[in-house]
Every structure is written in structure tokens, then in C-alpha cells.
Design a protein around this motif. Structure first.
Motif, PDB file in Angstrom:
ATOM      1  N   GLN A   1      30.044  32.152  22.360  1.00 50.78           N
ATOM      2  CA  GLN A   1      30.642  33.322  21.702  1.00 50.78           C
ATOM      3  C   GLN A   1      30.616  33.185  20.178  1.00 50.78           C
ATOM      4  OE1 GLN A   1      34.731  33.707  22.939  1.00 50.78           O
ATOM      5  NE2 GLN A   1      35.076  35.583  21.767  1.00 50.78           N
ATOM      6  N   VAL A   2      30.774  31.963  19.657  1.00 56.42           N
ATOM      7  CA  VAL A   2      30.939  31.813  18.201  1.00 56.42           C
ATOM      8  C   VAL A   2      29.689  31.314  17.477  1.00 56.42           C
ATOM      9  CG1 VAL A   2      33.416  31.402  18.459  1.00 56.42           C
ATOM     10  CG2 VAL A   2      31.879  29.437  18.275  1.00 56.42           C
TER      11      VAL A   2
ATOM     12  N   THR B   1      23.165  30.414   4.162  1.00 55.36           N
ATOM     13  CA  THR B   1      24.467  30.384   4.828  1.00 55.36           C
ATOM     14  C   THR B   1      25.524  29.792   3.913  1.00 55.36           C
ATOM     15  OG1 THR B   1      23.320  30.137   6.919  1.00 55.36           O
ATOM     16  CG2 THR B   1      25.654  29.665   6.937  1.00 55.36           C
TER      17      THR B   1
ATOM     18  N   ALA C   1      25.753  32.302  10.798  1.00 49.70           N
ATOM     19  CA  ALA C   1      25.602  33.310   9.743  1.00 49.70           C
ATOM     20  C   ALA C   1      26.573  33.060   8.583  1.00 49.70           C
ATOM     21  CB  ALA C   1      25.828  34.704  10.327  1.00 49.70           C
TER      22      ALA C   1
ATOM     23  N   ASP D   1      24.918  25.299   9.800  1.00 52.20           N
ATOM     24  CA  ASP D   1      25.347  26.254   8.763  1.00 52.20           C
ATOM     25  C   ASP D   1      25.205  25.674   7.357  1.00 52.20           C
ATOM     26  OD1 ASP D   1      27.402  24.433   9.142  1.00 52.20           O
ATOM     27  OD2 ASP D   1      29.008  25.934   9.118  1.00 52.20           O
TER      28      ASP D   1
ATOM     29  N   GLU E   1      29.830  33.504   8.729  1.00 51.28           N
ATOM     30  CA  GLU E   1      30.982  34.426   8.798  1.00 51.28           C
ATOM     31  C   GLU E   1      32.149  33.723   9.485  1.00 51.28           C
ATOM     32  OE1 GLU E   1      30.709  37.264   7.311  1.00 51.28           O
ATOM     33  OE2 GLU E   1      28.542  37.209   7.009  1.00 51.28           O
ATOM     34  N   TYR E   2      33.332  34.355   9.414  1.00 52.32           N
ATOM     35  CA  TYR E   2      34.486  33.796  10.097  1.00 52.32           C
ATOM     36  C   TYR E   2      34.536  34.263  11.546  1.00 52.32           C
ATOM     37  CZ  TYR E   2      36.682  32.027   5.794  1.00 52.32           C
ATOM     38  OH  TYR E   2      36.974  31.336   4.655  1.00 52.32           O
ATOM     39  N   VAL E   3      34.955  33.351  12.409  1.00 51.13           N
ATOM     40  CA  VAL E   3      35.214  33.678  13.802  1.00 51.13           C
ATOM     41  C   VAL E   3      36.421  34.633  13.814  1.00 51.13           C
ATOM     42  CG1 VAL E   3      35.976  32.653  16.000  1.00 51.13           C
ATOM     43  CG2 VAL E   3      34.298  31.439  14.555  1.00 51.13           C
ATOM     44  N   PRO E   4      36.460  35.641  14.723  1.00 55.02           N
ATOM     45  CA  PRO E   4      37.587  36.588  14.727  1.00 55.02           C
ATOM     46  C   PRO E   4      38.947  35.882  14.834  1.00 55.02           C
ATOM     47  CG  PRO E   4      35.848  37.358  16.179  1.00 55.02           C
ATOM     48  CD  PRO E   4      35.441  35.989  15.717  1.00 55.02           C
TER      49      PRO E   4
ATOM     50  N   ARG F   1      29.010  31.481   2.966  1.00 51.34           N
ATOM     51  CA  ARG F   1      30.300  30.823   3.232  1.00 51.34           C
ATOM     52  C   ARG F   1      31.151  30.754   1.972  1.00 51.34           C
ATOM     53  NH1 ARG F   1      27.819  25.741   5.317  1.00 51.34           N
ATOM     54  NH2 ARG F   1      29.853  24.782   5.245  1.00 51.34           N
TER      55      ARG F   1
ATOM     56  N   ILE G   1      27.945  33.611  14.887  1.00 52.65           N
ATOM     57  CA  ILE G   1      28.861  33.913  13.779  1.00 52.65           C
ATOM     58  C   ILE G   1      28.863  32.750  12.786  1.00 52.65           C
ATOM     59  CG2 ILE G   1      31.286  34.307  13.166  1.00 52.65           C
ATOM     60  CD1 ILE G   1      31.690  35.482  16.006  1.00 52.65           C
TER      61      ILE G   1
END
Ligand code: ADP
Length: 186
Positions: free
Chosen positions: A43-44, A135, A50, A130, A52-55, A139, A47
Motif C-alpha cells: 500500500q505504501v 525524490t 515518490a 527514496d 510523498e507522505y503516507v496518509p 522529500r 508513495i
């Protein structure tokens, strides 16, 4: 708290062993799950690759589970959490429900030029997915936009320990110990 490459992981380990508490790194938890291809890992993965932050809901559920483990009963150190205002409120409420609060929040400062070099060097040694230039840039932006402003919250709360993260690992560690020991209730 600190930008990518500021030395959070290294210093978190040292601080946790000084106080005899577990160091909990959300980044490490995600990486372990990615490596063993769990549902969370799958799932992560994209993310994190890329930059980005995990939800928040996913990250907060993981932290809540981890803090409920018996080894956290006498204290804990969080590395890489909270990173958003939502996570800050979540943590404050989670701890308050148990009559607890954060003793100290460490902020590690390193100049941005040095950060990129450190991360590119780490990419060569560890091969983290990352740690490539695009990336890394993303970040840094996400940190500056979403996480750096949280320092004001902790400054107002009176828990912020500002640490100069430049120089050797040992120099930074000693500065951090001196700062955090002032907040110690042990
Ligand atoms: P760094 O600080 O160098 O980016 P971390 O290991 O702390 O390294 O985090 C790696 C990645 O894991 C982050 O870029 C992000 O995608 C994800 N991550 C870690 N902690 C959180 C968090 N609290 N909230 C959202 N995403 C997180």
C-alpha cells in the motif's frame, strides 16, 4: 524532527538507549513492510518511492498499535512522527487519554546543502529506494511545507529542544543529550 538526512535515525537510536526506551521509526516500519511485501508494504511503496507522505490515518494506526505494546509503558522515542498537524493532534490526544504527554521534542538542524550530499552518500552505501536526486528534492519540499511549521507548535508548548545537527555524530549526540537532559523526568 529534522529534514531528510539530518541524522534523525542515528541520533534517535542514541537517545533511546540513553533513556532505556524503544526507538520507534515510522520510516523503518514502512521499509520493513515493503521488504517483506505485506499488505501495508504494498500500500505504501509507491508513495514512499515518490517522496510523498503516507496518509495520516494509515500512519496514525501504526503508531497507535506500536505505542500499545508493553515495552512502551515506561516511555518511548518517536523518530519521524508526527510529521503533519493532523498527526500532532492525534498524538497529543492519544497521550492525553492515558494521562501522558511528550517530555521533549528534538529538532535537528542541518544546512540544506549538506543534507543533499549526505543523502546522496547514503544512497551509495545503503541503496534506499527514496534516496535518488528527484525524490530527495521532493522529500525536502514536503518536509519544509508540512513538517517544519510544526516546530512552532512545540515551541509554544515549551517542549522544543533545538539542536545544531552539523559536525560529527558524537558532537551532535552530546549537544542533543545536554539539551534533552534538561527536560528529563527520570
Ligand atoms: P527521511 O526523514 O530521510 O525521509 P524516514 O525513514 O523518516 O526518512 O521516512 C521515509 C519515508 O517514510 C517518508 O518520506 C514518508 O514517505 C514515510 N513516512 C515516515 N514517517 C511518516 C509519517 N509520520 N507520516 C507520513 N509518512 C511518513
Amino acid at each position: 524532527m529534522g529534514a531528510p538526512g539530518a541524522g534523525k535515525g542515528t541520533q534517535a537510536t542514541a537517545l533511546a538507549s540513553r533513556y532505556g526506551v524503544p526507538a520507534i521509526s515510522t520510516g523503518d516500519i514502512f521499509r520493513t513492510n515493503i521488504a517483506s511485501r505485506t499488505e501495508l508494504g504494498l500500500q505504501v511503496q509507491a508513495i514512499i518511492e515518490a517522496g510523498e507522505y503516507v496518509p495520516d490515518d494509515v500512519t496514525e494506526a501504526i503508531v497507535a498499535d506500536r505505542l500499545a505494546e508493553p515495552d512502551c509503558a515506561g516511555g518511548f522515542l518517536l523518530d519521524g512522527f508526527p510529521r503533519t498537524m493532523h498527526q500532532v493532534h492525534f498524538l497529543d490526544e492519544y497521550l492525553a487519554a492515558d494521562g501522558k504527554e511528550l517530555d521533549a521534542v528534538v529538532s535537528l538542524h542541518v544546512n540544506p546543502e549538506a543534507l543533499v550530499n549526505r543523502l546522496l552518500e547514503r544512497a551509495r552505501i545503503e541503496g534506499r529506494v527514496d534516496d535518488n536526486e528527484d525524490t530527495i528534492r521532493r522529500r525536502m519540499e514536503v518536509y519544509a511545507g508540512q513538517t517544519a511549521p510544526l516546530l512552532f507548535h512545540y515551541e509554544r508548548a515549551g517542549t522544543l529542544v533545538d539542536v545544531d545537527g552539523s559536525g560529527s555524530v558524537e558532537d551532535v549526540r552530546d549537544r542533543m543529550f545536554a539539551g534533552v537532559d534538561r527536560y528529563s523526568k527520570v
